[in-house]
Motif scaffolding. Structure first.
Motif, short mmCIF file in Angstrom:
data_model
loop_
_atom_site.label_atom_id
_atom_site.label_comp_id
_atom_site.label_asym_id
_atom_site.label_seq_id
_atom_site.Cartn_x
_atom_site.Cartn_y
_atom_site.Cartn_z
N ASP A 139 1.46 -13.01 -4.37
CA ASP A 139 2.84 -12.53 -4.29
C ASP A 139 2.91 -11.37 -3.32
O ASP A 139 2.53 -10.25 -3.64
CB ASP A 139 3.33 -12.11 -5.68
N ILE A 140 3.39 -11.65 -2.12
CA ILE A 140 3.54 -10.61 -1.10
C ILE A 140 5.00 -10.18 -1.10
O ILE A 140 5.89 -11.02 -1.01
CB ILE A 140 3.16 -11.16 0.30
N PRO A 141 5.24 -8.87 -1.20
CA PRO A 141 6.63 -8.40 -1.17
C PRO A 141 7.33 -8.81 0.12
O PRO A 141 6.76 -8.67 1.21
CB PRO A 141 6.50 -6.88 -1.26
N ALA A 142 8.54 -9.32 0.00
CA ALA A 142 9.31 -9.76 1.17
C ALA A 142 9.46 -8.62 2.18
O ALA A 142 9.45 -8.86 3.40
CB ALA A 142 10.68 -10.27 0.74
N GLU A 172 8.81 -8.90 6.12
CA GLU A 172 9.92 -8.62 7.04
C GLU A 172 9.59 -7.46 7.98
O GLU A 172 9.90 -7.51 9.18
CB GLU A 172 11.18 -8.31 6.25
N GLU A 173 8.95 -6.43 7.46
CA GLU A 173 8.58 -5.27 8.28
C GLU A 173 7.68 -5.68 9.44
O GLU A 173 7.89 -5.28 10.58
CB GLU A 173 7.87 -4.25 7.37
N ARG A 174 6.68 -6.50 9.14
CA ARG A 174 5.75 -6.94 10.19
C ARG A 174 6.44 -7.85 11.20
O ARG A 174 6.24 -7.72 12.40
CB ARG A 174 4.55 -7.66 9.59
N LEU A 175 7.25 -8.79 10.70
CA LEU A 175 7.97 -9.69 11.60
C LEU A 175 8.91 -8.91 12.51
O LEU A 175 8.95 -9.14 13.72
CB LEU A 175 8.79 -10.71 10.80
N GLU A 176 9.65 -8.00 11.92
CA GLU A 176 10.62 -7.22 12.68
C GLU A 176 9.94 -6.41 13.77
O GLU A 176 10.41 -6.34 14.91
CB GLU A 176 11.41 -6.31 11.75
N LYS A 177 8.83 -5.79 13.42
CA LYS A 177 8.11 -4.98 14.40
C LYS A 177 7.68 -5.84 15.59
O LYS A 177 7.85 -5.45 16.74
CB LYS A 177 6.87 -4.33 13.75
N LEU A 178 7.13 -7.01 15.31
CA LEU A 178 6.67 -7.88 16.39
C LEU A 178 7.83 -8.42 17.23
O LEU A 178 7.77 -8.42 18.46
CB LEU A 178 5.86 -9.05 15.81
N ILE A 179 8.87 -8.89 16.55
CA ILE A 179 9.98 -9.54 17.26
C ILE A 179 10.87 -8.54 17.98
O ILE A 179 11.20 -8.72 19.16
CB ILE A 179 10.81 -10.40 16.28
N VAL A 180 11.24 -7.47 17.30
CA VAL A 180 12.19 -6.50 17.87
C VAL A 180 11.49 -5.49 18.78
O VAL A 180 11.86 -5.32 19.94
CB VAL A 180 12.97 -5.79 16.75
N LYS A 181 10.46 -4.85 18.25
CA LYS A 181 9.81 -3.77 19.00
C LYS A 181 8.96 -4.30 20.15
O LYS A 181 8.99 -3.77 21.26
CB LYS A 181 8.96 -2.92 18.06
N LYS A 241 5.57 -15.18 13.67
CA LYS A 241 5.36 -15.80 12.36
C LYS A 241 3.87 -16.12 12.17
O LYS A 241 3.28 -15.80 11.14
CB LYS A 241 6.20 -17.07 12.25
N ARG A 242 3.27 -16.73 13.18
CA ARG A 242 1.85 -17.08 13.12
C ARG A 242 0.99 -15.83 12.94
O ARG A 242 0.06 -15.80 12.15
CB ARG A 242 1.48 -17.83 14.41
N SER A 243 1.34 -14.78 13.67
CA SER A 243 0.59 -13.52 13.59
C SER A 243 0.68 -12.90 12.19
O SER A 243 -0.33 -12.44 11.64
CB SER A 243 1.13 -12.55 14.63
N VAL A 244 1.87 -12.90 11.61
CA VAL A 244 2.07 -12.33 10.28
C VAL A 244 1.32 -13.16 9.23
O VAL A 244 0.64 -12.61 8.36
CB VAL A 244 3.58 -12.23 9.95
N VAL A 245 1.41 -14.48 9.34
CA VAL A 245 0.68 -15.35 8.41
C VAL A 245 -0.80 -15.08 8.51
O VAL A 245 -1.49 -14.90 7.49
CB VAL A 245 1.00 -16.84 8.68
N ASN A 246 -1.33 -15.03 9.73
CA ASN A 246 -2.76 -14.79 9.92
C ASN A 246 -3.19 -13.44 9.36
O ASN A 246 -4.26 -13.31 8.76
CB ASN A 246 -3.16 -14.91 11.39
N PHE A 247 -2.34 -12.42 9.52
CA PHE A 247 -2.64 -11.10 8.97
C PHE A 247 -2.81 -11.17 7.45
O PHE A 247 -3.79 -10.67 6.89
CB PHE A 247 -1.53 -10.10 9.31
N PHE A 248 -1.86 -11.82 6.78
CA PHE A 248 -1.92 -11.89 5.32
C PHE A 248 -3.02 -12.84 4.84
O PHE A 248 -3.57 -12.63 3.76
CB PHE A 248 -0.56 -12.24 4.73
#
Length: 65
Positions: free
Chosen positions: A18-21, A25-34, A43-50
Motif C-alpha cells: 500500500d503506497i500512499p497516493a 503523485e509527488e514523484r510523477l509531478e516532479k518528473l513531468i512538471v519540473k 510512469k515507468r520511472s516511478v514504478v521502477n523506483f517503488f
C-alpha cells in the motif's frame, strides 16, 4: 495524472503493498512538471523506483498484464 496515480497504486495493492497516493503523485509531478519527462517515461520511472523500494521483481509487477 490522477488516473496514472490510481493505476500504479492499484497494481501495487494487488501485490500487497500500500503506497500512499501522495507519494506516487509527488514523484510523477516532479518528473513531468519540473523535469519535463514524458508521462509514460515518468510512469515507468516511478514504478521502477517503488519496485526497488519494496523489493518486488519486474516480473511480479508486469506478469499480470
Amino acid at each position: 495524472m490522477n488516473a496514472m496515480v490510481t493505476e500504479i497504486k492499484n497494481k501495487f495493492q494487488e501485490l500487497g503493498v500500500d503506497i500512499p497516493a501522495e507519494k506516487i503523485e509527488e514523484r510523477l509531478e516532479k518528473l513531468i512538471v519540473k523535469f519535463k519527462v514524458p508521462q509514460e517515461e515518468a510512469k515507468r520511472s516511478v514504478v521502477n523506483f517503488f519496485l526497488k523500494e519494496y523489493n518486488i521483481s519486474k516480473n511480479q509487477f508486469y506478469g499480470g498484464q
